[in-house]
Write a protein that holds these residues in place. Structure first.
Motif, PDB file in Angstrom:
ATOM      1  N   VAL B 567      46.307  70.529  88.824  1.00 54.77           N
ATOM      2  CA  VAL B 567      45.182  69.902  89.516  1.00 54.77           C
ATOM      3  C   VAL B 567      44.113  70.965  89.741  1.00 54.77           C
ATOM      4  O   VAL B 567      44.378  71.982  90.379  1.00 54.77           O
ATOM      5  CB  VAL B 567      45.629  69.311  90.866  1.00 54.77           C
ATOM      6  CG1 VAL B 567      44.444  68.669  91.564  1.00 54.77           C
ATOM      7  CG2 VAL B 567      46.724  68.305  90.667  1.00 54.77           C
ATOM      8  N   PRO B 568      42.911  70.777  89.211  1.00 54.76           N
ATOM      9  CA  PRO B 568      41.881  71.815  89.333  1.00 54.76           C
ATOM     10  C   PRO B 568      41.551  72.114  90.789  1.00 54.76           C
ATOM     11  O   PRO B 568      41.633  71.238  91.651  1.00 54.76           O
ATOM     12  CB  PRO B 568      40.683  71.200  88.609  1.00 54.76           C
ATOM     13  CG  PRO B 568      41.262  70.205  87.678  1.00 54.76           C
ATOM     14  CD  PRO B 568      42.470  69.663  88.362  1.00 54.76           C
ATOM     15  N   GLY B 569      41.160  73.347  91.035  1.00 56.40           N
ATOM     16  CA  GLY B 569      40.922  73.820  92.388  1.00 56.40           C
ATOM     17  C   GLY B 569      39.888  73.012  93.142  1.00 56.40           C
ATOM     18  O   GLY B 569      40.084  72.665  94.311  1.00 56.40           O
ATOM     19  N   THR B 570      38.779  72.667  92.485  1.00 53.44           N
ATOM     20  CA  THR B 570      37.757  71.898  93.191  1.00 53.44           C
ATOM     21  C   THR B 570      38.294  70.542  93.609  1.00 53.44           C
ATOM     22  O   THR B 570      37.943  70.040  94.671  1.00 53.44           O
ATOM     23  CB  THR B 570      36.509  71.698  92.305  1.00 53.44           C
ATOM     24  OG1 THR B 570      36.902  71.751  90.950  1.00 53.44           O
ATOM     25  CG2 THR B 570      35.492  72.759  92.571  1.00 53.44           C
ATOM     26  N   VAL B 571      39.145  69.953  92.773  1.00 55.45           N
ATOM     27  CA  VAL B 571      39.731  68.659  93.119  1.00 55.45           C
ATOM     28  C   VAL B 571      40.568  68.804  94.380  1.00 55.45           C
ATOM     29  O   VAL B 571      40.449  68.017  95.329  1.00 55.45           O
ATOM     30  CB  VAL B 571      40.588  68.122  91.961  1.00 55.45           C
ATOM     31  CG1 VAL B 571      41.263  66.821  92.354  1.00 55.45           C
ATOM     32  CG2 VAL B 571      39.742  67.933  90.717  1.00 55.45           C
ATOM     33  N   ILE B 572      41.416  69.842  94.390  1.00 56.11           N
ATOM     34  CA  ILE B 572      42.231  70.077  95.574  1.00 56.11           C
ATOM     35  C   ILE B 572      41.349  70.326  96.793  1.00 56.11           C
ATOM     36  O   ILE B 572      41.615  69.829  97.890  1.00 56.11           O
ATOM     37  CB  ILE B 572      43.182  71.282  95.338  1.00 56.11           C
ATOM     38  CG1 ILE B 572      44.376  70.845  94.507  1.00 56.11           C
ATOM     39  CG2 ILE B 572      43.637  71.895  96.629  1.00 56.11           C
ATOM     40  CD1 ILE B 572      45.376  69.997  95.251  1.00 56.11           C
ATOM     41  N   GLY B 573      40.285  71.072  96.595  1.00 56.44           N
ATOM     42  CA  GLY B 573      39.392  71.385  97.707  1.00 56.44           C
ATOM     43  C   GLY B 573      38.844  70.119  98.343  1.00 56.44           C
ATOM     44  O   GLY B 573      38.959  69.907  99.553  1.00 56.44           O
ATOM     45  N   VAL B 574      38.264  69.244  97.527  1.00 54.94           N
ATOM     46  CA  VAL B 574      37.714  67.991  98.059  1.00 54.94           C
ATOM     47  C   VAL B 574      38.816  67.158  98.693  1.00 54.94           C
ATOM     48  O   VAL B 574      38.647  66.585  99.775  1.00 54.94           O
ATOM     49  CB  VAL B 574      37.038  67.176  96.931  1.00 54.94           C
ATOM     50  CG1 VAL B 574      36.473  65.888  97.492  1.00 54.94           C
ATOM     51  CG2 VAL B 574      35.951  67.982  96.295  1.00 54.94           C
ATOM     52  N   ALA B 575      39.941  67.104  98.006  1.00 57.68           N
ATOM     53  CA  ALA B 575      41.047  66.289  98.504  1.00 57.68           C
ATOM     54  C   ALA B 575      41.497  66.775  99.878  1.00 57.68           C
ATOM     55  O   ALA B 575      41.728  65.964 100.781  1.00 57.68           O
ATOM     56  CB  ALA B 575      42.208  66.325  97.513  1.00 57.68           C
ATOM     57  N   TYR B 576      41.609  68.069 100.051  1.00 57.36           N
ATOM     58  CA  TYR B 576      42.019  68.610 101.344  1.00 57.36           C
ATOM     59  C   TYR B 576      41.020  68.266 102.425  1.00 57.36           C
ATOM     60  O   TYR B 576      41.383  67.863 103.534  1.00 57.36           O
ATOM     61  CB  TYR B 576      42.201  70.134 101.245  1.00 57.36           C
ATOM     62  CG  TYR B 576      43.598  70.572 100.875  1.00 57.36           C
ATOM     63  CD1 TYR B 576      44.365  69.819  99.989  1.00 57.36           C
ATOM     64  CD2 TYR B 576      44.150  71.730 101.410  1.00 57.36           C
ATOM     65  CE1 TYR B 576      45.632  70.221  99.644  1.00 57.36           C
ATOM     66  CE2 TYR B 576      45.421  72.133 101.072  1.00 57.36           C
ATOM     67  CZ  TYR B 576      46.169  71.383 100.183  1.00 57.36           C
ATOM     68  OH  TYR B 576      47.421  71.785  99.859  1.00 57.36           O
ATOM     69  N   VAL B 577      39.760  68.432 102.098  1.00 54.55           N
ATOM     70  CA  VAL B 577      38.744  68.123 103.095  1.00 54.55           C
ATOM     71  C   VAL B 577      38.868  66.668 103.536  1.00 54.55           C
ATOM     72  O   VAL B 577      38.854  66.351 104.717  1.00 54.55           O
ATOM     73  CB  VAL B 577      37.342  68.396 102.531  1.00 54.55           C
ATOM     74  CG1 VAL B 577      36.285  67.820 103.463  1.00 54.55           C
ATOM     75  CG2 VAL B 577      37.123  69.880 102.368  1.00 54.55           C
ATOM     76  N   LEU B 578      39.010  65.783 102.545  1.00 50.30           N
ATOM     77  CA  LEU B 578      39.080  64.358 102.868  1.00 50.30           C
ATOM     78  C   LEU B 578      40.329  64.017 103.668  1.00 50.30           C
ATOM     79  O   LEU B 578      40.284  63.242 104.618  1.00 50.30           O
ATOM     80  CB  LEU B 578      39.065  63.533 101.579  1.00 50.30           C
ATOM     81  CG  LEU B 578      37.712  63.462 100.875  1.00 50.30           C
ATOM     82  CD1 LEU B 578      37.856  62.825  99.513  1.00 50.30           C
ATOM     83  CD2 LEU B 578      36.733  62.685 101.737  1.00 50.30           C
ATOM     84  N   ALA B 579      41.468  64.605 103.277  1.00 51.12           N
ATOM     85  CA  ALA B 579      42.727  64.214 103.903  1.00 51.12           C
ATOM     86  C   ALA B 579      42.882  64.822 105.295  1.00 51.12           C
ATOM     87  O   ALA B 579      43.445  64.198 106.183  1.00 51.12           O
ATOM     88  CB  ALA B 579      43.893  64.608 103.015  1.00 51.12           C
ATOM     89  N   TYR B 580      42.389  66.033 105.473  1.00 49.67           N
ATOM     90  CA  TYR B 580      42.718  66.760 106.703  1.00 49.67           C
ATOM     91  C   TYR B 580      41.562  66.829 107.691  1.00 49.67           C
ATOM     92  O   TYR B 580      41.599  67.570 108.655  1.00 49.67           O
ATOM     93  CB  TYR B 580      43.212  68.165 106.366  1.00 49.67           C
ATOM     94  CG  TYR B 580      44.412  68.144 105.459  1.00 49.67           C
ATOM     95  CD1 TYR B 580      45.456  67.254 105.684  1.00 49.67           C
ATOM     96  CD2 TYR B 580      44.506  69.006 104.377  1.00 49.67           C
ATOM     97  CE1 TYR B 580      46.537  67.210 104.848  1.00 49.67           C
ATOM     98  CE2 TYR B 580      45.605  68.967 103.535  1.00 49.67           C
ATOM     99  CZ  TYR B 580      46.614  68.069 103.779  1.00 49.67           C
ATOM    100  OH  TYR B 580      47.700  68.031 102.950  1.00 49.67           O
ATOM    101  N   ASN B 581      40.486  66.067 107.427  1.00 51.80           N
ATOM    102  CA  ASN B 581      39.386  66.028 108.373  1.00 51.80           C
ATOM    103  C   ASN B 581      39.729  65.236 109.612  1.00 51.80           C
ATOM    104  O   ASN B 581      39.155  65.433 110.668  1.00 51.80           O
ATOM    105  CB  ASN B 581      38.190  65.357 107.698  1.00 51.80           C
ATOM    106  CG  ASN B 581      37.067  66.341 107.498  1.00 51.80           C
ATOM    107  OD1 ASN B 581      37.036  67.381 108.138  1.00 51.80           O
ATOM    108  ND2 ASN B 581      36.167  66.025 106.602  1.00 51.80           N
ATOM    109  N   VAL B 582      40.667  64.294 109.427  1.00 52.27           N
ATOM    110  CA  VAL B 582      40.972  63.360 110.511  1.00 52.27           C
ATOM    111  C   VAL B 582      42.464  63.423 110.818  1.00 52.27           C
ATOM    112  O   VAL B 582      43.245  63.849 109.987  1.00 52.27           O
ATOM    113  CB  VAL B 582      40.603  61.923 110.089  1.00 52.27           C
ATOM    114  CG1 VAL B 582      39.102  61.769 110.041  1.00 52.27           C
ATOM    115  CG2 VAL B 582      41.209  61.589 108.744  1.00 52.27           C
TER     116      VAL B 582
END
Lengths: 355, 735
Positions: B567-582
């Motif tokens: 999984v490319p790093g930018t994908v993980i980055g966005v995914a983390y932001v979305l999942a762990y913001n709330v």
């Protein structure tokens, strides 16, 4: 020989089944092993003997059935919760530990303090004739010595059952012979219960109280070495337990214990072993065949190959029954290939088996 | 028999987390006394028990009930079957209760309207899990896994079932869930559109798929850009890598060792150093441009910004990767095969064409796909050199930074990138699966490798040597840039960039770290140092479980582990932001999110080096240890780990270095309090402040070399001494 101290415990396998996906490695197998005896699992590769051993060790879990050691159900216990130890085919000595550390490893695992463990490890090494080698690394020892270390490491735990997985297969022929005698002597003097896996029938004959011959995930036959050799149940067991000629014959009639067997033109009188009249297989041990010069009373034949082996001579003889293999003592006359001979059978070395 | 075993500890931990410790993550740092939260006036820092009992938050009661259900199972003297039942039921129910309550009650009361209809409007809200919730979750997880082991699963080994449970749970939480959250963003609906229309709009936007560049001078869609770039980079890098590999293994070239050193460089350099070097040479004030305009009067312009520059930078960056893969491939071609061709009267050229090359074909495909995956995931080079040429990884970033903050668009781009990566990953798995015939000749590889046919050898040298020289030049200039005042204008040698970044004053209160880079520098070292042992530990544990244990779902676990690597790093980055913001897991902006990102991005490397090393260890060593009454933990500690030292070093070094140099995922996750070195550098580059960026990169490279040396010294030394004494070099049981 010392009096056995009977430390070992009996082993009972009840209806053991082991499947790997679709493959059945062990097919509903039951076996009783008396305390203090050495039982050999003998069979061709892939017959399930090692799987069976590993299930007793607790390294594999049976798909069905029950394993008891010393009367206790141990089926669901892991290897380290069972009081068994194992000598591996590859020895599995820890290459980064000294010989003494290797032998003491199990004792320390069991909670013994290091000093006592080391002392007992040294005594165990003495038992296997390796006193003074404790500080070496396994890589600094010969194959035979490594083998002894492996045995010492297993023995020192005084297990209920000692398991051997083809322990001698990595040694040369001469060493194998002396090691198997040492293992047998140790087992008897300590009164250990042992299960021994091998595919070498002479090894099995030499060390065992009982032999279990396995074939295709099942027990083909179990018994003492003499029973298996003299009274094999079928051709498979007969050929697996030593060399054997195998010819087709007909059991014509039975009376009492004996039966009359038609073998080509000849008729011989043999124990019928509960076979009913009809076609049977006849197993003839090569040492039960003798050769006489010229066309004598026996089966006529021609020597097709003669191999001089020192103490004895091995012949292949063309006869009306097919090719017969004979082992004749050196004390008898020699027949070069091409000689015309008369083949004489010793009925004690001829066994009727189920076709 | 002992009355209690470890299971009792798990239960106590869960009970402690439930009843005593603050359940939620506190918004302010807590004082020590506040960790005893059984009685707390503020419900948000109270324990779950206190919240349920005193603050009217009944959704914690099921957790309590589950813990009570598991209680009979902790008595080690009761029958195994009964224990298994209680532990499994209580543990699983506890996990479910924790997840459900965390999910249903969010920052604004009930998460779903239908809950409001049933229970009425909820004024309460809850924050993400804190220490209490985490501990309770872990306790329940381990109780459940103990229950499974007592039931006879995993060969009755609690250690194994616990390890598997921890692995599965962490992959679910830190890889699967974020990626699924990301994918679900594609389907968010703006108020004026239907679901289908909105989704289609996003997926088929012309900005992604247009082919305008073929017919006019405008730009193509980012999806095509990415594909074209990755295919070009992979082809060129594989060709160059093959040339290098052939020279190193099949010629009498003198400088083989320095060539091999080249493979280490991209591992220890931050990913944009090459880009910087290229700017310093070919950029508008670069050496070549300056020379051309002053001597020839030609303006070379900005050609380096865009496809050409990114391609060049990526080929520089990834050729060493292809080289590394292909060395193994070329060495894997059995010399016996080539000797056989000689005895069959084949000419050198014919032998090379008909035997050597075909045998290497799967390896070449593997190298191609590895570079392809790296290229599409690359963020550093396109962000530095891309200009108006956008690729997926950078567009994902630009879609969420600044005023746009269009997470739907970002998620869509990320999904396309994810599909690329997955396709390449599956192809690569298939290729590697079939590549095995390279080593099939098995024994007796005693022959001498054939010499290359002269034309091939000449071609290899002609390709590789100029490229090697160019690579060295790029690196050298990239680093030299940190020592001149203003590149291209003022060539005065200076250390001022270093001073600005790393100045130290001695004030009244002792040392003052006044340089601008210190903050990110210390954070980076701290977090990388924290992540490295975690990464190596989890990775090696996973490798051991995968290599040594057989259980249902083992294949799926291995697959999930390896998948998370692609999984490319930018994908993980966005995914983390979305999942762990709330809530329920609310760790955006903390150091935890960075560490989690490092650990789960880099763990597969630990898994791979562990798997390779463990497969060389005779399985009967483990089994011998088990039959010698050693617990699984003791087997690992005394037998497996000491023999795995080289793999431990690899995993530690790699995870440390990657944590220091990665930029793609991290750029989404940094916060003012936790800034990372690479992000600091990227921001300087974006501002055109090259001097300080280069100075900082230099410091990082030196630091990483020092760290690698240190790790090797700490972990590696004892082993060398022991083994040397033994004179043994194999790791087999018979040594």
């Amino acid at each position: 020989m010392n009096t056995p101290t009977r430390k070992g415990a009996g082993v009972r396998l009840v209806d053991i089944v082991k499947r790997y996906g679709q493959v059945v490695a062990v097919k509903k197998l039951s076996l009783d092993i008396a305390p203090g005896t050495l039982v050999t699992l003998l069979g061709p590769s892939g017959c399930g003997k090692t799987t069976l051993l590993r299930m007793v060790a607790g390294l594999e879990t049976p798909s069905e059935g029950r394993i008891e050691i010393g009367g206790f159900d141990v089926t669901s216990l892991s290897a380290r919760e069972r009081n068994v130890s194992m000598v591996f085919q590859s020895y599995a000595l820890f290459p980064h530990m000294s010989v003494e550390e290797n032998v003491a490893y199990g004792l320390v695992s069991s909670g013994l303090n290091k000093t006592d463990a080391a002392a007992r490890a040294r005594r165990a090494l003495e038992t296997v004739g390796l006193a003074g080698y404790g500080l070496r690394l396994p890589s600094e020892m010969s194959g035979g010595q490594q083998q002894r270390v492996a045995v010492a490491r297993a023995l020192v735990l005084e297990p209920d059952v000692l398991l051997f997985d083809e322990p001698l297969s990595n040694l040369d022929a001469r060493l194998r012979r002396s090691m198997r005698e040492e293992i047998r002597a140790l087992q008897q003097s300590l009164g250990l219960t042992a299960i021994y896996v091998t595919h070498d029938q002479s090894e099995a004959l030499a060390v065992s109280d009982r032999i279990v011959v396995m074939r295709a995930a099942e027990i083909a036959q179990a018994g003492t070495p003499a029973e298996l050799y003299d009274a094999p149940r079928d051709v498979f067991v007969a050929t697996f337990m030593g060399e054997a000629n195998h010819v087709c014959a007909t059991l014509e009639s039975v009376s009492g214990e004996r039966g009359r067997v038609a073998l080509g033109e000849a008729r011989i009188d043999l124990p019928h072993r509960d076979l009913v009249p009809g076609p049977v297989d006849l197993v003839i041990r090569p040492e039960a065949i003798d050769l006489e010069a010229g066309e004598g009373a026996g089966l006529p034949g021609r020597v097709s190959k003669a191999t001089f082996m020192g103490s004895h001579v091995e012949y292949h003889v063309d006869t009306a029954l097919g090719d017969l293999f004979a082992v004749v003592p050196r004390t008898r006359p020699l027949f070069p290939a091409g000689s015309v001979v008369s083949v004489v059978l010793d009925a004690k070395g001829a066994i009727l088996v189920r076709p | 028999m002992k009355r209690f075993d470890l299971t009792a500890v798990w239960w106590l931990a869960a009970a402690l987390g439930f009843a005593v410790l603050p359940w939620h993550m506190a918004q302010e740092p807590l004082r020590l006394a506040e960790y005893f939260a059984l009685v707390a006036a503020d419900p948000d820092i109270a324990s779950a028990l206190a919240q349920a009992a005193f603050h009217g938050r009944p959704w914690f009661w099921p957790v309590a009930a589950s813990l009570m259900a598991a209680l009979p199972g902790i008595d080690a003297r009761s029958p195994r079957a009964a224990r298994a039942r209680w532990l499994l039921a209580g543990g699983v129910a506890g996990l479910a209760a924790i997840v459900v309550q965390g999910w249903l009650v969010g920052v604004q009361g009930w998460r779903y309207p239908w809950l409001e209809e049933i229970f009425g409007v909820l004024d309460e809200r809850q924050f993400g899990f804190g220490i209490g919730g985490t501990l309770a979750f872990a306790g329940c997880l381990l109780m459940a896994s103990d229950g499974l082991a007592l039931k006879g699963r995993f060969g009755g080994e609690r250690f194994v079932s616990g390890a598997v449970a921890v692995l599965v749970a962490s992959i679910a939480i830190f890889t699967v869930w974020p990626v699924l959250t990301l994918l679900s963003q594609i389907f968010t609906v703006p108020s004026d559109q239907t679901l289908l229309a909105a989704t289609a709009d996003r997926l088929f936007a012309p900005k992604i798929w247009t082919l305008a560049c073929l017919t006019s001078r405008s730009n193509c869609g980012v999806a095509w850009n990415t594909l074209a770039l990755a295919l070009s980079t992979a082809s060129l890098a594989t060709l160059l890598g093959l040339a290098f590999a052939l020279i190193v293994t099949r010629t009498g070239f003198r400088l083989k060792r320095p060539l091999r050193l080249l493979t280490v460089m991209p591992i220890i350099t931050p990913p944009f150093v090459i880009g910087l070097g290229l700017i310093l040479i070919f950029g508008r004030s670069g050496l070549v441009n300056q020379a051309a305009s002053s001597w020839l009067g030609v303006e070379l312009g900005r050609w380096i910004y865009g496809f050409n520059g990114v391609l060049l930078a990526q080929v520089f960056s990834f050729t060493p990767t292809a080289f590394l893969v292909l060395i193994g491939v070329v060495e894997g071609v059995s010399p016996t095969m080539e000797e056989a061709t000689q005895t069959l009267r084949a000419s050198e050229m014919r032998a090379f064409r008909t035997v050597t090359l075909p045998l290497m074909r799967p390896g070449l495909a593997n190298a191609f796909l590895v570079v392809f995956i790296e290229s599409i995931a690359d963020f550093g080079n396109p962000v530095v050199l891309g200009g108006s040429f956008g690729v997926l990884s950078t567009e994902i970033f630009f879609a969420v930074v600044g005023a746009q903050a269009d997470f739907g668009r970002s998620a869509t781009l990320a999904s396309i990138l994810l599909v690329y990566a997955l396709v390449a990953f599956f192809l690569q798995r298939r290729v590697v699966g079939r590549a095995s015939y390279v080593s099939m000749s098995g024994k007796g590889d005693a022959g001498l490798p054939a010499r290359l046919p002269p034309p091939v050898e000449r071609a290899a040298f002609a390709l590789a040597l100029p490229w090697a020289a160019l690579t060295v030049t790029v690196y050298a200039l990239a680093l030299a840039g940190g020592f001149v005042a203003v590149w291209g204008r003022d060539w005065t040698p200076t250390l001022s960039h270093f001073a600005r970044a790393f100045s130290v004053d001695f004030g009244t209160g002792g040392i003052v770290w006044s340089g601008g880079a210190w903050n990110s520098f210390w954070t980076t070292i701290q977090l990388a140092g924290l992540a490295a042992p975690l990464t190596a530990g989890i990775g090696l544990l996973a490798a051991w479980v995968l290599a040594r244990q057989r259980f249902a779902g083992r294949g799926a676990l291995e697959f999930a582990l390896m998948l998370s690597f692609c999984v490319p790093g930018t994908v993980i980055g966005v995914a983390y932001v979305l999942a762990y913001n709330v809530p329920p897991v609310e760790i955006t902006g903390t150091a935890a999110i960075l560490v989690a990102c490092f650990v789960f991005r880099n763990m597969p490397v630990g898994v791979r080096s562990g798997l390779a090393a463990i497969s060389q260890l005779d399985r009967s060593l483990d089994e011998a240890s088990a039959t010698l009454r050693a617990s699984t933990g003791r087997t690992l500690a005394r037998v497996v780990l000491p023999l795995l030292r080289p793999a431990i070093v690899t995993a530690l070094v790699y995870s440390f270095v990657r944590a220091m140099t990665t930029v793609s995922a991290v750029i989404f996750l940094v916060s003012a309090r936790h800034e990372m070195a690479t992000v600091y550098i990227i921001n300087r580059v974006i501002n055109g402040d090259y001097g300080i960026a280069i100075a900082y990169s230099t410091v990082l490279i030196v630091l990483m070399m020092a760290a690698i040396g240190l790790i090797q010294l700490l972990v590696g030394r004892r082993r060398i001494g022991r083994r040397a004494a033994g004179g043994a070099h194999t790791l087999g049981a018979r040594a």
